[in-house]
Design an enzyme around this catalytic site. Structure first.
Site, short mmCIF file in Angstrom:
data_model
loop_
_atom_site.label_atom_id
_atom_site.label_comp_id
_atom_site.label_asym_id
_atom_site.label_seq_id
_atom_site.Cartn_x
_atom_site.Cartn_y
_atom_site.Cartn_z
N ASP A 158 0.91 -1.17 -0.18
CA ASP A 158 -0.02 -0.19 0.09
C ASP A 158 0.83 1.12 -0.08
O ASP A 158 1.05 1.92 0.98
CB ASP A 158 -0.99 0.08 1.11
CG ASP A 158 -2.07 1.10 1.23
OD1 ASP A 158 -1.87 1.96 0.27
OD2 ASP A 158 -2.45 1.04 2.34
N PRO A 165 10.17 8.15 -1.66
CA PRO A 165 10.30 6.79 -0.77
C PRO A 165 9.70 5.45 -1.29
O PRO A 165 10.25 4.26 -1.14
CB PRO A 165 9.87 6.99 0.39
CG PRO A 165 8.93 8.12 0.16
CD PRO A 165 9.36 8.99 -0.84
#
Ligand code: SAM
Length: 340
Positions: A158, A165
């Protein structure tokens, strides 16, 4: 008084705009910029680096679809790994399945979790009080690399988009490590972008190509997410053997007795019935992958090649203008007659 609008570009010349009642909070962490807003139509919503993550109004769609689909395909899932998911919505949905015993959740940015606990208590609730959740703050990429082989029944990625990142969570290396960390009935679900606008479709194709090179079963399923680019969004479904449609066990899924607002067995089946243009885009990637694995002539690209007998293999390399000598040739093109 001036109106304040939040706008997110979905294509260079197309955007979604929401009239903001109030900006609730803003912070730059060492990973990303976090903003919380309130609005009339979508309620509270939050963004990372200017992209909408969840809104109060439509988060149930994303979170029901990421969790119910794999749970219907394998209702015996007990050990789950969530990568990212800092708002807690995925953990909340997974914990509605009483048979799930352990949920390891690895989120890179602790501030996302702490702020969602404050501003989205209805989404982050399971993170406060469900003893099955082990909250780990760190890089999901590294965590999966070090995870024991076959440790999980299900991995849910998710994540943010493949920028900042989240970038490493869209690499072949990461998918290989997920494969290793899953057991034989293992399933991986990942955030798979949108097929509609060009830039998103490009990322969708790239992710599919990589997943399909690692997992024997790799496809995507769709759902309607009003605040994501174009509204037409995808999750990837990859597994070591379970088929998302043929193996779906709706009888056992219904025994969980969940009251959902979006997911049901009909939605499950429809989610895998992909529009033709999406099928074609994915097929192109699979064909290219197959073609790159198939031996072909480096001179004319023909795949009509033959292995040459040992007697004919020694060819003078002078003809290629290299140092003189003899080298072993293995293939001959039936069309242009080159050997290599
Ligand atoms: N539903 C959302 C969407 O698709 O827009 C995703 C929401 S969730 C907030 C995404 C989370 O992934 C963020 O909190 C982000 O900090 C986290 N994340 C990004 N890269 C990560 C990584 N390498 N390891 C662990 N978590 C990561």
């Amino acid at each position: 008084m001036l109106d304040l609008w939040f706008s997110e570009f979905h294509a260079p010349d197309a955007k979604l705009s929401i009239l903001v009642k109030e900006q609730l909070y803003s912070e730059q962490t060492s990973f990303q910029k976090i903003d919380f807003f309130d609005s009339e139509t979508f309620g509270k919503f939050f963004t990372l680096d200017g992209l909408i993550m969840i809104t109060e109004k439509d988060e149930f769609i994303y979170h029901e679809m990421i969790s119910n689909v794999p749970m219907a395909v394998n209702p015996d899932i007990k050990k789950v790994l969530i990568i990212g998911g800092g708002d807690g919505g995925t953990a909340r949905e997974v914990c509605r399945f009483k048979t799930v015993e352990q949920v390891d959740m690895v989120e890179i940015d602790e501030r996302v979790v702490r702020l969602c606990q404050k501003y989205f208590p209805q989404t982050a609730c399971a993170l406060d009080n469900d003893p099955r959740i082990n909250l780990i703050f760190g890089d999901g990429l590294k965590f999966v690399q070090d995870a024991p082989e076959g440790a999980y029944d299900l991995i849910l990625v998710d994540s943010t988009d493949p920028l900042g990142p989240g970038e490493g969570l869209f690499t072949t290396e990461f998918y290989r490590n997920c494969y290793r960390a899953l057991n034989d009935k293992g399933i991986l679900i990942n955030q798979h972008e949108s097929p509609y606008y060009k830039e998103y479709a490009y990322e969708m194709r790239r992710a599919h190509k990589k997943l399909a090179s690692v997992f024997p079963i790799a496809t995507v399923y769709q759902f309607y997410m009003p605040t994501y680019s174009s509204g037409h969004w995808l999750f990837g479904f990859a597994s070591k053997g379970l088929d998302p449609v043929k193996d779906a066990d709706f009888k056992r899924w219904s025994e969980f007795g969940l009251q959902n607002r979006y997911y049901n067995p009909g939605v499950h089946l429809g989610a895998f019935a992909l529009p033709n243009y999406v099928q074609e885009e994915l097929q192109k990637e699979e064909d290219m992958k197959r073609a790159s694995l198939m031996p072909h002539c480096p001179y004319c690209n023909s795949t009509r090649i033959e292995k040459i007998s040992t007697a004919n293999r020694l060819v003078s390399v002078e003809m290629f203008g290299l140092a003189s000598g003899k080298i072993a040739k293995q293939y001959k093109c039936k069309d242009c007659k080159h050997m290599w």
